[in-house]
Design an enzyme around this catalytic site. Structure first.
Site, PDB file in Angstrom:
ATOM      1  N   LYS A 106      47.637  41.042  59.092  1.00 47.57           N
ATOM      2  CA  LYS A 106      47.423  40.564  57.719  1.00 47.57           C
ATOM      3  C   LYS A 106      48.786  40.332  57.095  1.00 47.57           C
ATOM      4  O   LYS A 106      49.774  40.986  57.471  1.00 47.57           O
ATOM      5  CB  LYS A 106      46.660  41.610  56.894  1.00 47.57           C
ATOM      6  CG  LYS A 106      45.978  41.048  55.673  1.00 47.57           C
ATOM      7  CD  LYS A 106      44.661  40.390  56.039  1.00 47.57           C
ATOM      8  CE  LYS A 106      43.980  39.764  54.845  1.00 47.57           C
ATOM      9  NZ  LYS A 106      42.638  39.277  55.199  1.00 47.57           N
TER      10      LYS A 106
HETATM   11  P1  NAD Z   1      39.435  33.186  46.811  1.00 50.68           P
HETATM   12  O1  NAD Z   1      40.824  33.293  46.334  1.00 50.68           O
HETATM   13  O2  NAD Z   1      38.923  31.870  47.280  1.00 50.68           O
HETATM   14  O3  NAD Z   1      38.431  33.683  45.668  1.00 50.68           O
HETATM   15  C1  NAD Z   1      38.528  34.942  45.090  1.00 50.68           C
HETATM   16  C2  NAD Z   1      37.485  35.030  43.990  1.00 50.68           C
HETATM   17  O4  NAD Z   1      37.392  36.379  43.544  1.00 50.68           O
HETATM   18  C3  NAD Z   1      37.804  34.176  42.765  1.00 50.68           C
HETATM   19  O5  NAD Z   1      36.614  33.601  42.279  1.00 50.68           O
HETATM   20  C4  NAD Z   1      38.330  35.210  41.765  1.00 50.68           C
HETATM   21  O6  NAD Z   1      38.100  34.806  40.428  1.00 50.68           O
HETATM   22  C5  NAD Z   1      37.486  36.400  42.125  1.00 50.68           C
HETATM   23  N1  NAD Z   1      38.061  37.691  41.751  1.00 50.68           N
HETATM   24  C6  NAD Z   1      39.319  38.157  41.905  1.00 50.68           C
HETATM   25  N2  NAD Z   1      39.434  39.409  41.439  1.00 50.68           N
HETATM   26  C7  NAD Z   1      38.191  39.749  41.009  1.00 50.68           C
HETATM   27  C8  NAD Z   1      37.647  40.914  40.427  1.00 50.68           C
HETATM   28  N3  NAD Z   1      38.396  41.992  40.221  1.00 50.68           N
HETATM   29  N4  NAD Z   1      36.311  40.918  40.098  1.00 50.68           N
HETATM   30  C9  NAD Z   1      35.532  39.828  40.316  1.00 50.68           C
HETATM   31  N5  NAD Z   1      36.006  38.700  40.870  1.00 50.68           N
HETATM   32  C10 NAD Z   1      37.312  38.672  41.203  1.00 50.68           C
HETATM   33  O7  NAD Z   1      39.271  34.314  47.941  1.00 50.68           O
HETATM   34  P2  NAD Z   1      38.249  34.329  49.159  1.00 50.68           P
HETATM   35  O8  NAD Z   1      38.875  33.650  50.307  1.00 50.68           O
HETATM   36  O9  NAD Z   1      36.910  33.932  48.688  1.00 50.68           O
HETATM   37  O10 NAD Z   1      38.253  35.893  49.512  1.00 50.68           O
HETATM   38  C11 NAD Z   1      37.456  36.803  48.791  1.00 50.68           C
HETATM   39  C12 NAD Z   1      37.358  38.088  49.592  1.00 50.68           C
HETATM   40  O11 NAD Z   1      36.781  37.806  50.869  1.00 50.68           O
HETATM   41  C13 NAD Z   1      38.690  38.778  49.871  1.00 50.68           C
HETATM   42  O12 NAD Z   1      38.479  40.164  49.862  1.00 50.68           O
HETATM   43  C14 NAD Z   1      39.012  38.333  51.278  1.00 50.68           C
HETATM   44  O13 NAD Z   1      39.845  39.246  51.954  1.00 50.68           O
HETATM   45  C15 NAD Z   1      37.633  38.294  51.887  1.00 50.68           C
HETATM   46  N6  NAD Z   1      37.494  37.443  53.059  1.00 50.68           N
HETATM   47  C16 NAD Z   1      37.810  36.113  52.983  1.00 50.68           C
HETATM   48  C17 NAD Z   1      37.646  35.323  54.098  1.00 50.68           C
HETATM   49  C18 NAD Z   1      37.918  33.839  54.071  1.00 50.68           C
HETATM   50  O14 NAD Z   1      37.655  33.169  55.078  1.00 50.68           O
HETATM   51  N7  NAD Z   1      38.389  33.273  52.982  1.00 50.68           N
HETATM   52  C19 NAD Z   1      37.199  35.880  55.309  1.00 50.68           C
HETATM   53  C20 NAD Z   1      36.866  37.234  55.338  1.00 50.68           C
HETATM   54  C21 NAD Z   1      37.013  37.995  54.195  1.00 50.68           C
END
Ligand code: NAD
Length: 416
Positions: A106
């Site tokens: 990461k």
């Molecule tokens: P992103 O940046 O596209 O979106 C993040 C979202 O979360 C935004 O809508 C933001 O407003 C919201 N957010 C941030 N802090 C918040 C809070 N405290 N309460 C409520 N909403 C909040 O990110 P993403 O890629 O969608 O990732 C989201 C989660 O999923 C992360 O934990 C990431 O590690 C995990 N994840 C992502 C992927 C991927 O392929 N993108 C894969 C596995 C896991």
């Protein structure tokens, strides 16, 4: 040393629980408790006003016994070594749970992209890529998007690395735009994989998706597409939240219209098709399926008792703390842990990497079919362990993932 937020300790506790069922040799267990490599970098960036800011960046390779290290890059003001180490460990177990030939890594940069211009973010990305170039590469460690990084950031990373090499190296990152070697289907892969595991859970619980109530916390790559797919399947998305606001409508929210509202206003609040709530108020609204898809630790001892759901599918990595997890376990919530439920992203990242290496690309239905096969198989393997050992799904997934990593560590032996 960077601050200890307790996140990595939470992961070590789940590892300890898994080891209670595996009884690994002490040296192997110790190996799995320790990150293999951790790099901290200082990133000087010329800001638009001519000043130079120094940002702190990280890349942790937790383990690569099963193949090159793999894991996203996060841009967030609270990024720190403890968090990145914990997320790298989770990537290690996740890749093993879905049985793709990667270790776990990461990366992240402590920054607030909402206060930076696009060209500042580009300069930050390029210098961060240069600083971690001693570790990354298609054979060694392959970054991908995570919170507040996207396809464009991956394109800059790929370009910077390629410029350093003198030729194009598409396989150095995944989650790139399709025109430079990205994979069809990657954008919706994490949410798609999550929905597949929820459908499998519903089948196991003799429930139907039509009419189910769903709340999704986080409205980015994972949350937005998950909400859309649940709606398309006939479920009723009654709650949505982003970092600034939460909205609720017991009759269902039009997800596309909510997305359009967020695009225009920068947040979900005041969407006319729903009422405004706080995130904790939304969490307290009973639902059939709850999908936390924002950030780790969002559901904790302080708010878990108000939450009523039948299925919890972790879109984010570890959104549920161990304390809260114990409460869900006692109340019979069917838990889909992130190392299973959100693995669709890394599975299609694996497909992207394979396509880049062989310079031969698949169509979207091939990608989606292959994703479905892997997610369904992984769900069934985790469920079988859960039923056989009479443990919850998180422990079962950890047992499966840790066992596979340990097998690789043991068969490779100790060098020199
Ligand atoms: P992103 O940046 O596209 O979106 C993040 C979202 O979360 C935004 O809508 C933001 O407003 C919201 N957010 C941030 N802090 C918040 C809070 N405290 N309460 C409520 N909403 C909040 O990110 P993403 O890629 O969608 O990732 C989201 C989660 O999923 C992360 O934990 C990431 O590690 C995990 N994840 C992502 C992927 C991927 O392929 N993108 C894969 C596995 C896991």
């Amino acid at each position: 040393m960077t601050e200890d937020t307790g996140f990595f300790q939470e992961i070590l506790t789940t590892l300890e629980t898994a080891n209670g069922h595996l009884n690994l040799p002490p040296a192997v267990y110790e190996r799995l408790r320790t990150p293999r490599r951790s790099l901290i970098v200082s990133i000087p960036v010329e800001m638009d006003d001519g000043s130079v800011n120094f940002f702190k960046g990280y890349r942790v390779q937790y383990d690569f016994a099963r193949g090159p290290a793999k894991g996203g890059v996060r841009y967030h003001p609270r990024v720190n070594l403890d968090e990145i180490t914990a997320l790298a460990a989770l990537m290690t177990w996740k890749c093993a749970v879905v049985d793709i030939p990667f270790g776990g890594a990461k990366g992240g940069v402590q920054c607030d992209t909402s206060r930076m211009s696009r060209s500042e973010i580009e300069r930050l990305t390029r210098r961060y890529t240069y600083e971690i170039s001693v570790l990354i590469g298609p054979e060694t460690d392959i970054p991908a998007p995570d919170m507040y990084t996207d396809e464009q950031v991956m394109a800059w990373m790929m370009d910077t690395y390629s410029m350093m090499k003198g030729y194009s190296v598409p396989g150095v990152v995944t989650g790139k735009p399709v025109c430079i070697g990205g994979s069809l289907g990657r954008r919706k892969a994490t949410s798609g994989g999550l929905v597949i595991t929820v459908l499998e859970a519903l089948r196991h619980l003799n429930m139907r998706v039509e009419g189910l109530t769903v709340s999704v916390i986080g409205f980015g790559n994972v949350g937005l597409f998950a909400a859309k797919q649940f709606s398309e399947l006939g479920a009723k998305v009654i709650g949505l939240a982003d970092s600034k606001s939460a909205i609720h409508n017991p009759y269902g929210i039009d997800v596309d219209m909510a997305a359009a509202h967020k695009k225009e206003r920068g947040m979900l609040r005041d969407f006319e098709g729903a009422d405004n709530l706080t995130i904790d108020e939304l969490l307290a609204v009973p639902v059939d399926v709850l999908v936390p898809a924002a950030i780790e630790g969002q559901i904790h001892a302080g708010n878990v008792n108000g939450i009523k759901t039948r299925i919890l599918a972790e879109g984010a990595n570890n959104p549920v703390t161990n304390d809260a997890d114990a409460v869900f376990r006692d109340s019979g919530v069917f838990m889909l842990p992130g190392i299973l439920a959100n693995a669709g992203g890394v599975v299609v990242s694996y497909f992207e990497w394979v396509q880049d290496l062989q310079r031969f690309f698949w169509n979207e239905s091939e990608i989606n079919e292959k994703l479905k096969v892997i997610m369904t198989r992984s769900f069934k393997e985790v469920l079988a362990i859960s039923l056989e050992k009479k443990v919850d799904m998180r422990t079962a997934a950890m047992v499966l993932g840790v066992k596979k990593v340990a097998e690789a560590v043991m068969v490779r032996g100790l060098y020199p």
